[in-house]
Design an enzyme around this catalytic site. Structure first.
Site, mmCIF file in Angstrom:
data_model
loop_
_atom_site.group_PDB
_atom_site.id
_atom_site.type_symbol
_atom_site.label_atom_id
_atom_site.label_comp_id
_atom_site.label_asym_id
_atom_site.label_seq_id
_atom_site.Cartn_x
_atom_site.Cartn_y
_atom_site.Cartn_z
ATOM 1 N N TYR A 101 0.805 -1.229 0.000
ATOM 2 C CA TYR A 101 0.000 0.000 0.000
ATOM 3 C C TYR A 101 0.837 1.278 0.000
ATOM 4 C CZ TYR A 101 -4.511 -2.337 0.515
ATOM 5 O OH TYR A 101 -5.637 -3.080 0.293
ATOM 6 N N LYS A 153 3.554 -15.419 5.048
ATOM 7 C CA LYS A 153 3.869 -16.278 3.900
ATOM 8 C C LYS A 153 5.385 -16.470 3.922
ATOM 9 C CE LYS A 153 2.664 -18.497 0.105
ATOM 10 N NZ LYS A 153 1.792 -19.704 0.096
ATOM 11 N N ASP A 157 -2.521 -18.463 2.866
ATOM 12 C CA ASP A 157 -3.432 -19.351 2.121
ATOM 13 C C ASP A 157 -4.110 -20.329 3.081
ATOM 14 O OD1 ASP A 157 -0.889 -20.403 2.501
ATOM 15 O OD2 ASP A 157 -0.687 -21.248 0.489
ATOM 16 N N ASP A 171 -6.245 -7.031 4.115
ATOM 17 C CA ASP A 171 -7.348 -6.577 3.262
ATOM 18 C C ASP A 171 -8.117 -7.784 2.736
ATOM 19 O OD1 ASP A 171 -8.900 -4.807 1.621
ATOM 20 O OD2 ASP A 171 -7.709 -5.514 -0.076
ATOM 21 N N ASP A 173 -12.204 -9.510 4.039
ATOM 22 C CA ASP A 173 -13.416 -9.666 3.225
ATOM 23 C C ASP A 173 -13.951 -11.093 3.363
ATOM 24 O OD1 ASP A 173 -13.404 -7.046 2.295
ATOM 25 O OD2 ASP A 173 -13.852 -7.624 0.232
#
Ligand code: IPM
Ligand code: MN
Length: 353
Positions: free
Chosen positions: A138, A190, A224, A248, A252
């Site tokens: 970002y 990750k 993941d 982010d 969701d």
């Protein structure tokens, strides 16, 4: 003497003004009930203002907003403005300029809310994502060369400093301690591919955890796998901390497991400055002005604002009232399917505070 708070309100675009109106109704009921005062000042930032004046955000906006005790935001995003302009120019700019380095997003399934996960109910879905809100991809670090040629190269880097990572992790540990539920903090990363950035996160996580938060159990999940477990075993989670981009995305996913954008709220927090509270769904322009949008996400964002201002009892009362309404009144969370209008839902919650 009663406490009083100055709140900057940015109703924004689409259905933003409608949901903010109901949020204020509930906040005012809480203020009345718990004996504090709220004074609002409205700022007209958003798509309509941009289309009318060409101005996205005045350069003095952050400075002016920083004088308030909190910022209450409806929604940013306008069908007449190309995607990215308002999001970057208002929402992300304010997050950065006000150094709201934490994005706090509870994933909590309220009673009576339909959940898309099989055999999961409010008992199983109650955790919080601490999303780092100031760094990562970002920051926009990168660039493009040879644009619109067959040789075009685009780079957008995931940038994290130890300072940014540490302050976020400390907040997450402290939040987990204050929440005092399962006392478990999971780092979502990750480390098998992003071997620089998430290695930094993991080392800082273990060092800070071992030194200052030894009563908090530490867990680690790749992003993941986090998505998989959020669907299969959401009850495993208590608090998840992660970088900006992963945060982010997974929030969701979390939002849809708690009933969707009608109910999911978030807080952009600067622990030493001014914080901004928002429903995490968008401006839902197609429902504008119809009095059918679900205002509960904005109401819940208001409850988070009260909590951050230190009005803990009022925050709990608002959340309890929302839960009573979802359990006993609303037919559905979707716009136009609630069995009540936007304003009636606001009335119901306000009456129960
Ligand atoms: C969010 C939104 C924003 C983000 C967009 C609108 C820039 O998706 O608040 O999650 O990516 O942070
Ligand atoms: Mn998002």
């Amino acid at each position: 003497m009663s406490n009083s708070y100055n709140i900057a309100v940015i109703p924004g675009d689409g259905t933003g003004p409608e949901v903010v109106c109901e949020g204020k109704k509930v906040l005012d009921a809480a203020a009345q009930e718990f004996g504090f005062k709220l004074a609002y000042e409205s700022f007209k930032f958003g798509g309509d203002h941009f289309l009318a004046t060409g101005e996205i955000l005045p350069d003095t906006a952050a400075e002016e907003l920083a004088k308030f005790d909190a910022i209450y935001l409806g929604a940013i995003g306008h069908p007449g403005v190309a995607p990215g302009i308002l999001e970057k120019g208002i929402l992300l700019r304010l997050r950065f300029e006000l150094d709201q380095y934490i994005n706090l997003r509870p994933v909590k399934l309220f009673p009576g809310v339909e959940c898309p996960l099989k055999d999961k109910g409010p008992e199983q879905i109650d955790y919080v994502v601490v999303r780092e809100n100031s760094g990562g991809v970002y920051t926009g670090t990168g660039g493009v060369s040879m644009r619109n040629t067959g040789q075009e190269v685009a780079i957008q880097s995931m940038v994290y400093s130890r300072f940014q990572v540490e302050r976020c992790l400390r907040y997450a540990f402290e939040y987990t301690r204050r929440r005092n539920k399962k006392n478990t903090l999971a780092l979502c990363g990750k480390t098998n591919v992003l071997t620089y950035v998430y290695d930094l996160w993991e080392r800082a996580f273990n060092e800070i955890g071992a030194a200052d938060f030894d009563e908090i159990t530490r867990e680690y999940y790749h992003v993941d796998a986090t998505c998989m477990w959020m669907v299969k075993n959401p009850e495993w989670f208590d608090v998840i901390v992660t970088g900006n981009m992963f945060g982010d995305i997974i929030t969701d996913l979390g939002a849809i497991t708690q009933g969707g954008m009608g109910i999911a709220a978030g807080a952009n927090i600067n622990p030493g400055g001014v914080s901004m509270f928002e429903p995490i769904g968008g401006s839902a322009p197609k429902y504008t002005g119809q009095n059918i949008i679900n205002p509960l996400a904005a109401v819940c964002a208001g409850a988070m604002m009260l909590d951050t201002l230190g009005e803990f009892d009022a925050a709990v009362a608002v959340e309890n009232s929302v839960m009573d309404v979802t359990a006993n009144k609303l037919k559905h969370m979707g716009a136009g399917q609630m069995g009540y209008s936007t304003a009636e839902v606001g009335d119901l919650v306000a009456a129960g505070v």
